[in-house]
Design an enzyme around this catalytic site. Structure first.
Site, short mmCIF file in Angstrom:
data_model
loop_
_atom_site.label_atom_id
_atom_site.label_comp_id
_atom_site.label_asym_id
_atom_site.label_seq_id
_atom_site.Cartn_x
_atom_site.Cartn_y
_atom_site.Cartn_z
N SER A 1 0.84 -1.18 0.00
CA SER A 1 0.00 0.00 0.00
C SER A 1 0.89 1.25 0.00
CB SER A 1 -0.98 -0.05 1.17
OG SER A 1 -2.06 0.81 0.95
N HIS B 1 -7.59 -5.68 -1.57
CA HIS B 1 -6.41 -4.98 -1.05
C HIS B 1 -5.68 -5.83 0.00
CE1 HIS B 1 -3.93 -1.43 -0.62
NE2 HIS B 1 -4.11 -1.43 0.69
N ASP C 1 -8.82 -5.25 -5.90
CA ASP C 1 -8.49 -4.25 -4.89
C ASP C 1 -9.48 -3.09 -4.96
OD1 ASP C 1 -7.26 -2.31 -3.22
OD2 ASP C 1 -5.26 -3.07 -3.73
#
Length: 171
Positions: free
Chosen positions: A33, A141, A108
């Site tokens: 991330s 994610h 995601d």
């Protein structure tokens, strides 16, 4: 975004080299991330300090991310396009010299997969070598399938073993 943190990373590398005899030609970085974004910033803006990196579900361009999050830091792209330009890794992709793994789940819903695809296209346009995009069709994610985690970390281990691992000489 990305500049003060990169300065800290570079200070950390310099400290490891000076204080602990780390080999400056065998430094790698990885993260997910925002950490994936920082992996890009390290490889693209400080390639002399980072020889390999793995960017997992990374933000590549803040202009395409959650404006509620980035707006409080960078304003909107319309209000402050320069801040978004200076903070988006895709703008610095020409700096890539080392080896890069990009890993991203295609489902995601936080950092969209198309962000990594856009960066991959940019690397193709720049005729960069030594990079790959690993896509995970069933992953959001935060990955939920153990076999995806296993595949991703096998790729990271292979990247680091083959580029900065023990026995690797001369970059």
């Amino acid at each position: 975004m990305g500049t003060p943190e990169l300065e800290d990373y570079i200070d950390g590398v310099n400290w490891l080299v000076t204080e602990h005899n780390a080999d400056p030609d065998r430094i790698g970085i990885y993260g997910g991330s925002y950490g994936g974004f920082m992996t890009f910033m390290a490889l693209f803006k400080a390639p002399e300090g980072f020889k390999a990196g793995a960017a997992l579900r990374p933000v590549t361009d803040w202009r395409h991310y959650n404006h509620g999050y980035t707006g409080s830091i960078l304003n909107t792209p319309e209000v402050d396009p320069e801040a978004h330009h200076r903070s988006s890794a895709i703008e610095f992709a020409e700096g890539l010299q080392g080896h890069l793994l990009i890993s991203h789940g295609m489902l995601d819903d936080n950092v969209f997969y198309k962000d990594s695809v856009r960066l991959a296209q940019r690397l193709i346009e720049l005729e960069k070598e030594h990079w790959e995009l690993a896509s995970y069709p069933l992953e959001p994610h935060g990955y939920v399938h153990p076999e995806s985690w296993l595949d991703q970390y096998r790729r990271i281990l292979k990247l680091f073993d083959s580029t900065i691992g023990e026995g690797v000489t001369g970059q």
